[in-house]
Write a protein that holds these residues in place. Structure first.
Motif: not given
Length: 346
Positions: A114-116, A121-122, A141-142, A148-149
């Motif tokens: 999720g972070i990746g 995407l950012l 992405g957000f 996922l968090i």
């Protein structure tokens, strides 16, 4: 400030926000599910059920997949369990440690994904040719990272709750550990929830404990304690509750209870129809004797009940532990006794 202003402009469209939130939710289920699938076998687990947009598929003992009906579901959901055949000689504490490791590793992996994905995407957001495309990249992405968090936090919370020695989940794990170590029900001393005095007990914990406690009562003949246990778990059985593997097990025990111990056809049918897609196709010994009691005492189908008893006995060796086999033999014997005496009861 320029970047913040740009991001503010990207998130101005409420319709797009909603659409990307839905897409992010769906994608998060696929990320989680695919990670579970990838790590299950290497970490000593096995995949038992997969549900894709509500279509449920169960893996049979012969390795084939069978559809078990359709439910309300979003994206991909995967259910796993211990692969007890591969871990036949493994200490129960090591099994529990493996389960914890599996949950921790998969949770960390899908969080890292999720972070990746968010950072990727950012970067794409600031290189997008149009505001619309940039908005799609950023919002997707957000929401993907946010969901996922949330799933990661939930997994950590469940893991800590279920394995805490000061919780009903921890008490249940201790009981399961004893069973896996070969300790028979006759040598255990499980107590009703009302006597355990645990605070802030989750419904999931109650369901997990009921599966062990009900079988303990049934195996030891403590039938007088069953009404309290059944009443306790029924208070948690909400109509719209997702039918997880645990809830399916609870429903099956309730079908058995209301078809044999306290015959109430209406209640038995209520719980049977809730899991009809699963139990109707389930050929495991425990499902077969439950169906036998259900057919016998709710419909008077003696021949169907006899057939269920025969099929249950044929597959009795499918169980991995001797205590499970003996318990199932006892239940099949009860079914045969009920069949033999059914005309006298009519």
């Amino acid at each position: 400030m320029q970047y913040l202003r740009y991001l503010g402009e990207l998130t101005y469209n409420p319709v797009l926000i909603l659409l990307m939130a839905i897409l992010g939710l769906v994608l998060s289920t696929f990320v989680k599910g695919l990670v579970q699938l990838a790590f299950a076998k290497p970490m000593g687990m096995k995949v038992t059920d997969i549900m894709i947009f509500g279509f449920k598929y169960t893996k049979l003992k012969n390795g084939k997949w069978e559809q078990r009906g359709k439910r309300i579901g979003i994206g991909l959901q995967v259910e796993t369990a211990f692969d007890l055949e591969r871990a036949a000689n493994t200490d129960s504490k090591k099994l529990i440690a493996k389960e914890k490791a599996y949950m921790i590793v998969t949770s960390i992996v899908w969080l890292l994904i999720g972070i990746g994905a968010f950072w990727g995407l950012l970067i794409a957001t600031f290189n997008a040719d149009t505001y619309l495309l940039g908005s799609v990249y950023f919002l997707l992405g957000f929401w993907l990272l946010l969901f996922l968090i949330s799933r990661f936090c939930l997994a950590v919370s469940v893991l800590s709750k279920v394995n805490s020695k000061k919780s009903l989940g921890g008490y249940t794990q201790e009981a399961l550990s004893m069973l896996r170590s070969g300790v028979p029900f006759s040598q255990m001393n499980l107590k009703p929830i009302s006597e355990l005095n645990y605070k802030k007990v989750w419904d999931t914990e109650k369901h997990m404990y009921f599966l062990v406690y009900f079988e303990y009562l049934d195996a030891n003949g403590f039938f007088d304690r069953m009404p309290e246990a059944v009443a306790e778990v029924e208070r948690t059985m909400k109509p719209n509750m997702a039918d997880s593997k645990i809830v399916l097990g609870v429903c099956m025990d309730l079908v058995y209870y209301y078809s044999y111990h306290n015959i109430v056809p209406g209640k038995a049918k209520e719980y049977y129809h809730r899991i009809v897609d699963d139990i109707s196709k389930d050929t495991d010994p425990n499902a077969m004797f439950v169906k036998g009691f259900y057919e016998l005492n709710c419909f008077g189908n003696v021949e169907v009940a006899k057939n269920c008893a025969i099929k249950a006995l044929e597959k009795i060796d499918d169980f991995s532990t001797g205590d499970e086999r003996e318990y199932c033999r006892k239940c099949i014997a009860r079914l045969n006794h009920a069949i033999d005496n059914f005309p006298k009861q009519a």
